[in-house]
Design an enzyme around this catalytic site. Sequence first.
Site, PDB file in Angstrom:
ATOM      1  N   ASP A  16      41.896  -4.596  34.955  1.00 46.65           N
ATOM      2  CA  ASP A  16      42.322  -3.243  35.314  1.00 46.65           C
ATOM      3  C   ASP A  16      41.982  -2.328  34.137  1.00 46.65           C
ATOM      4  OD1 ASP A  16      43.757  -0.910  35.779  1.00 46.65           O
ATOM      5  OD2 ASP A  16      45.499  -1.943  36.638  1.00 46.65           O
ATOM      6  N   HIS A  17      41.043  -1.450  34.345  1.00 46.24           N
ATOM      7  CA  HIS A  17      40.543  -0.637  33.236  1.00 46.24           C
ATOM      8  C   HIS A  17      41.565   0.405  32.764  1.00 46.24           C
ATOM      9  CE1 HIS A  17      37.672   0.536  30.398  1.00 46.24           C
ATOM     10  NE2 HIS A  17      36.646   0.867  31.160  1.00 46.24           N
ATOM     11  N   ARG A  18      42.639   0.604  33.530  1.00 44.72           N
ATOM     12  CA  ARG A  18      43.687   1.518  33.048  1.00 44.72           C
ATOM     13  C   ARG A  18      44.436   0.880  31.886  1.00 44.72           C
ATOM     14  NH1 ARG A  18      46.985   2.062  38.490  1.00 44.72           N
ATOM     15  NH2 ARG A  18      46.573  -0.171  38.320  1.00 44.72           N
ATOM     16  N   ILE A  62      43.139  -2.240  30.242  1.00 42.83           N
ATOM     17  CA  ILE A  62      42.279  -3.007  29.337  1.00 42.83           C
ATOM     18  C   ILE A  62      40.951  -2.278  29.125  1.00 42.83           C
ATOM     19  CG2 ILE A  62      40.975  -5.183  29.180  1.00 42.83           C
ATOM     20  CD1 ILE A  62      43.495  -6.266  30.876  1.00 42.83           C
TER      21      ILE A  62
END
Length: 428
Positions: free
Chosen positions: A400-402, A404
């Site tokens: 989850d780029h939010r 990581i």
Amino acid sequence: MAEIKNVLVPDIGNFKDVSVIEVSVKAGDKVSAEQALISLETDKATIDVPAPFGGVVKDVKVKVGDKVSEGTLIVTIEASGEAAAQAVAPAAVAPAAAPAVPVVPATPSPAEPAAVAAAISAAPMATPASGSAHASPSIRRFARELGVNLTQVGGSGEKGRVTKDDVQNFVKKSLAQPAGGSGLQVPEMPAVDFAKYGAIETKPLSRIKKISGANLRRNWVTIPHVTQFEEADISEMEAFRKELGLEYAKESFKITPLAFMLKACAITLKHFPDFNASLDASGENLVLKKYIHIGVAVDTPDGLMVPVIRDVDQKGIVQLAKELGEVSAKAREKKITAADMQGGCFTISSLGGIGGTSFTPIINAPEVAILGVSRSSMKPVWKDGEFVPRLMLPLSLSYDHRVIDGAAGARFTTYLAHVLSDMRRLAL
Ligand code: CAO
């Protein structure tokens, strides 16, 4: 002339002293026949008690938390006009035989994988659909009328039950969002008449697929996914696994590469705590977990299920292999319970036994990362000035780029590959 009539709890089977969990009317409310007055909950079911006739509620005799049985007075209604003329005896009770009242299972039975939803996610991966939300029949009806998927509504009632206010607040919040804000406002799929183009056969989706589909879609649409690829040299690990396999050949379980993957992931998660975490409901805080429970996607004839193996960091390879065998057998025999699939921090989806070189797994929310494992193969690797044959295992980590960043994602897979290629690290 208008007549005030008593409404009593109807025949609700053999249940006695049943809790009132919801009172849907108040004095002065106009009600129509069949409209839910109160909801009751037994240990097996949630039951709505409907108005036997229309009129105006004069008095409500019960409140949430009261215990009632067949015959308990719940409300008085001033029945008017036709209803008054038709209404039977003052004690207008429901039919003698079993319920005219809708009965909805309060909790899914272990054999019935409604709560399976909670788990089904991996790489196709997921969480609960409407079937598993905790709500009374009247609230389900209310949500249906508004087109609300109850699994997306947080329940503020007792034991997480979804209340009417929760549904109304959900709708208000959705309406307040700018168009496209949630990313969910996509045009409907057009209906296509496939039979126009040739012969067809229609096959219903399995219950598990229906439940997991909604969750997969939600996770895919709402989580910004990035997938990081890596290869781990598992030549030594594989040699050791084969040795162990001979030692445990008489056991009922197999020592498969997945047991090593579980252990290696637990070590890596300890090293990178942000991957062993979830965003809280506000989306503003990261909840770091001090335990390491890992879900494993299991392919069953009815669809994907994700049982969770607990405290992986505290278990050895043999114990993990044994538990893996047990949970996957349980999943395939449909014996898995909702509890078996809850509490995971991270998921592994292994297609290595089947084939493929890489894939992009879908995160099993509220987890923030999932590891896809593909089939290992012998490859020439340049080492000390020459090509040497090494067994390479393809890894695909979706995160989850939010939560990581790309650099952390690459560090995670590099570290994991390092642990897998150096067996000594599994013992640390
Ligand atoms: N590379 C090469 N071989 C592999 C391997 C890999 N990465 N992973 C497993 N294998 C081998 C095993 O060693 C075993 O070989 P032998 O039969 O020679 O001993 C064989 O493949 C079958 O393994 P398995 O599938 O029985 O066992 P497992 O521990 O690897 O996996 C389980 C268990 C439950 C994960 C698996 O059975 C399964 O269901 N996989 C599918 C999961 C899935 O569908 N994921 C996708 C989700 S997205 O839709």
